[in-house]
Design an enzyme around this catalytic site. Sequence first.
Site, PDB file in Angstrom:
ATOM      1  N   LYS A   1       0.872  -1.178   0.000  1.00  0.00           N
ATOM      2  CA  LYS A   1       0.000   0.000   0.000  1.00  0.00           C
ATOM      3  C   LYS A   1       0.902   1.219   0.000  1.00  0.00           C
ATOM      4  O   LYS A   1       2.061   1.151   0.431  1.00  0.00           O
ATOM      5  CB  LYS A   1      -0.871  -0.005   1.268  1.00  0.00           C
TER       6      LYS A   1
ATOM      7  N   VAL B   1     -23.846   4.765  -0.205  1.00  0.00           N
ATOM      8  CA  VAL B   1     -24.152   4.415  -1.600  1.00  0.00           C
ATOM      9  C   VAL B   1     -23.297   5.255  -2.548  1.00  0.00           C
ATOM     10  O   VAL B   1     -23.790   5.994  -3.389  1.00  0.00           O
ATOM     11  CB  VAL B   1     -25.670   4.547  -1.921  1.00  0.00           C
ATOM     12  N   GLY B   2     -21.992   5.122  -2.354  1.00  0.00           N
ATOM     13  CA  GLY B   2     -21.025   5.757  -3.259  1.00  0.00           C
ATOM     14  C   GLY B   2     -20.756   4.815  -4.416  1.00  0.00           C
ATOM     15  O   GLY B   2     -21.683   4.198  -4.956  1.00  0.00           O
TER      16      GLY B   2
ATOM     17  N   VAL C   1     -19.115   1.765  -4.667  1.00  0.00           N
ATOM     18  CA  VAL C   1     -19.438   0.344  -4.472  1.00  0.00           C
ATOM     19  C   VAL C   1     -20.914   0.187  -4.086  1.00  0.00           C
ATOM     20  O   VAL C   1     -21.629  -0.652  -4.641  1.00  0.00           O
ATOM     21  CB  VAL C   1     -18.562  -0.300  -3.371  1.00  0.00           C
TER      22      VAL C   1
HETATM   23  P1  NAD Z   1     -17.090   6.219  -2.046  1.00  0.00           P
HETATM   24  O1  NAD Z   1     -16.356   7.359  -1.458  1.00  0.00           O
HETATM   25  O2  NAD Z   1     -17.440   6.242  -3.497  1.00  0.00           O
HETATM   26  O3  NAD Z   1     -18.487   5.996  -1.257  1.00  0.00           O
HETATM   27  C1  NAD Z   1     -18.613   6.106   0.119  1.00  0.00           C
HETATM   28  C2  NAD Z   1     -20.002   6.670   0.420  1.00  0.00           C
HETATM   29  O4  NAD Z   1     -20.207   6.611   1.824  1.00  0.00           O
HETATM   30  C3  NAD Z   1     -20.173   8.133  -0.008  1.00  0.00           C
HETATM   31  O5  NAD Z   1     -21.360   8.273  -0.765  1.00  0.00           O
HETATM   32  C4  NAD Z   1     -20.265   8.874   1.314  1.00  0.00           C
HETATM   33  O6  NAD Z   1     -21.124  10.014   1.262  1.00  0.00           O
HETATM   34  C5  NAD Z   1     -20.857   7.799   2.213  1.00  0.00           C
HETATM   35  N1  NAD Z   1     -20.655   8.002   3.652  1.00  0.00           N
HETATM   36  C6  NAD Z   1     -19.629   8.607   4.288  1.00  0.00           C
HETATM   37  N2  NAD Z   1     -19.825   8.565   5.619  1.00  0.00           N
HETATM   38  C7  NAD Z   1     -20.971   7.893   5.823  1.00  0.00           C
HETATM   39  C8  NAD Z   1     -21.686   7.507   6.992  1.00  0.00           C
HETATM   40  N3  NAD Z   1     -21.242   7.809   8.202  1.00  0.00           N
HETATM   41  N4  NAD Z   1     -22.849   6.833   6.817  1.00  0.00           N
HETATM   42  C9  NAD Z   1     -23.314   6.527   5.583  1.00  0.00           C
HETATM   43  N5  NAD Z   1     -22.676   6.866   4.448  1.00  0.00           N
HETATM   44  C10 NAD Z   1     -21.524   7.544   4.572  1.00  0.00           C
HETATM   45  O7  NAD Z   1     -16.229   4.925  -1.688  1.00  0.00           O
HETATM   46  P2  NAD Z   1     -16.312   3.472  -2.329  1.00  0.00           P
HETATM   47  O8  NAD Z   1     -15.278   3.331  -3.375  1.00  0.00           O
HETATM   48  O9  NAD Z   1     -17.734   3.137  -2.648  1.00  0.00           O
HETATM   49  O10 NAD Z   1     -15.813   2.575  -1.114  1.00  0.00           O
HETATM   50  C11 NAD Z   1     -16.638   2.357   0.020  1.00  0.00           C
HETATM   51  C12 NAD Z   1     -15.850   1.570   1.050  1.00  0.00           C
HETATM   52  O11 NAD Z   1     -15.458   0.315   0.494  1.00  0.00           O
HETATM   53  C13 NAD Z   1     -14.548   2.247   1.504  1.00  0.00           C
HETATM   54  O12 NAD Z   1     -14.338   1.921   2.854  1.00  0.00           O
HETATM   55  C14 NAD Z   1     -13.497   1.579   0.641  1.00  0.00           C
HETATM   56  O13 NAD Z   1     -12.225   1.610   1.270  1.00  0.00           O
HETATM   57  C15 NAD Z   1     -14.041   0.173   0.575  1.00  0.00           C
HETATM   58  N6  NAD Z   1     -13.597  -0.579  -0.608  1.00  0.00           N
HETATM   59  C16 NAD Z   1     -13.823  -0.093  -1.847  1.00  0.00           C
HETATM   60  C17 NAD Z   1     -13.419  -0.835  -2.960  1.00  0.00           C
HETATM   61  C18 NAD Z   1     -13.667  -0.339  -4.351  1.00  0.00           C
HETATM   62  O14 NAD Z   1     -13.583  -1.133  -5.305  1.00  0.00           O
HETATM   63  N7  NAD Z   1     -14.031   0.933  -4.545  1.00  0.00           N
HETATM   64  C19 NAD Z   1     -12.790  -2.086  -2.793  1.00  0.00           C
HETATM   65  C20 NAD Z   1     -12.596  -2.571  -1.493  1.00  0.00           C
HETATM   66  C21 NAD Z   1     -13.008  -1.802  -0.409  1.00  0.00           C
END
Ligand code: NAD
Length: 356
Positions: A80, A181-182, A184
């Site tokens: 990382k 709901v970002g 993923v």
């Molecule tokens: P993202 O930033 O696109 O989405 C995160 C969402 O969570 C945003 O819409 C944000 O407004 C919302 N959020 C923030 N705080 C919150 C809370 N307290 N309650 C409810 N919603 C809240 O991120 P992502 O890429 O969708 O990733 C989400 C998680 O999954 C992260 O922890 C990331 O590390 C993990 N992850 C992502 C991937 C990937 O392929 N993108 C892979 C493995 C793990």
Amino acid sequence: MNIFDRIEAGDHEQVVFCHDRASGLRAIVAIHSTALGPSLGGTRFFPYASDDDALADVLRLSEGMTYKAAVAGLDQGGGKAVVIGDPARDRTEDLMLAYGRFVDALAGRYITAEDVGTTQADMDVIRGVTRYVTGTSEALGGSGDPSAATAFGLASAMRALLFLSTGRDALADSHVVVSGVGKVGSHLVANLVQAGARVTVADVSAEAVERVRSSYDVAVVAADEAHRVPCDIFSPCALGGVLNATTIPDLRCWAVAGAANNQLASPGCGRMLADAGVLYAPDFVVNAGGIINISFEWSAGGYDRDAAFARVARVYDTTLTIVDAAKRDGVTPVEAALAIGRARLDAGVHQIRTFP
Ligand code: NAD
């Protein structure tokens, strides 16, 4: 603790501090293990309060990547990187190029990808100075944003949990609460709705909620209420640390499976969930779809989305294996998953590995 003691405590192979005066780059790359293959993990761009916090984060995250890859059955190691700074203020092309040159100098021992604070566009810039980067746009031979694959793997894990609970692995008629709901979470909602599940969503961003609500028939709850909603599966897809001594007693689901990394506020929360009768599917097992997808960028003949997604679907089998092992050995699913990962690592050839 001095730096070498900290590196030794986590058993990291190599930690590289990167500095470039011209662009202002300050970054740390941590290679935790190359026992199973070149280390792979994203670059986090974050305004850490101190260099110490940045080091702690990169050491912890790189170790997590080792176990994620090992449990997923990938011939890949864990690494990382963190770039210290505010991406909104400090991101420049020169800084990304300087960072990319440091990645290149590691000659394939570390392969980077997108993470919090970095984007596919950043990976495309980095690709200009090194081939040791994944998640670039498809035009550059990459597999693009991994979020769809992560969500697909997560939905596969949920089907495995339903199979364990009901004997049927259909998502139809189950109720899943998706918190966050970002990238993923929104793909997950699409998977779930298409499979006939009932879905409730929550997000701190009204815009994110609206994007999902306008496309799918979902219920909406406030972000701080999501974990209290009675449902089958609670799916944290936002931040880490959401499963803690305050939230666990409030859960009204029989299982938790989400994309967020480091969902357990402390290792003891795994036992707390088990004692509360909640089946916790470890985050680093069920969110491995993205890294599995990325690993297909080096397949002979180049990236093939169908082949990659077929492999991601096997998160289903991994989930079953881990829950079975936990039951058999009287341990939590996290402990079972770590034991499976450790066994693969111990059988791996411990030598300095680089990408061919
Ligand atoms: P993202 O930033 O696109 O989405 C995160 C969402 O969570 C945003 O819409 C944000 O407004 C919302 N959020 C923030 N705080 C919150 C809370 N307290 N309650 C409810 N919603 C809240 O991120 P992502 O890429 O969708 O990733 C989400 C998680 O999954 C992260 O922890 C990331 O590390 C993990 N992850 C992502 C991937 C990937 O392929 N993108 C892979 C493995 C793990």
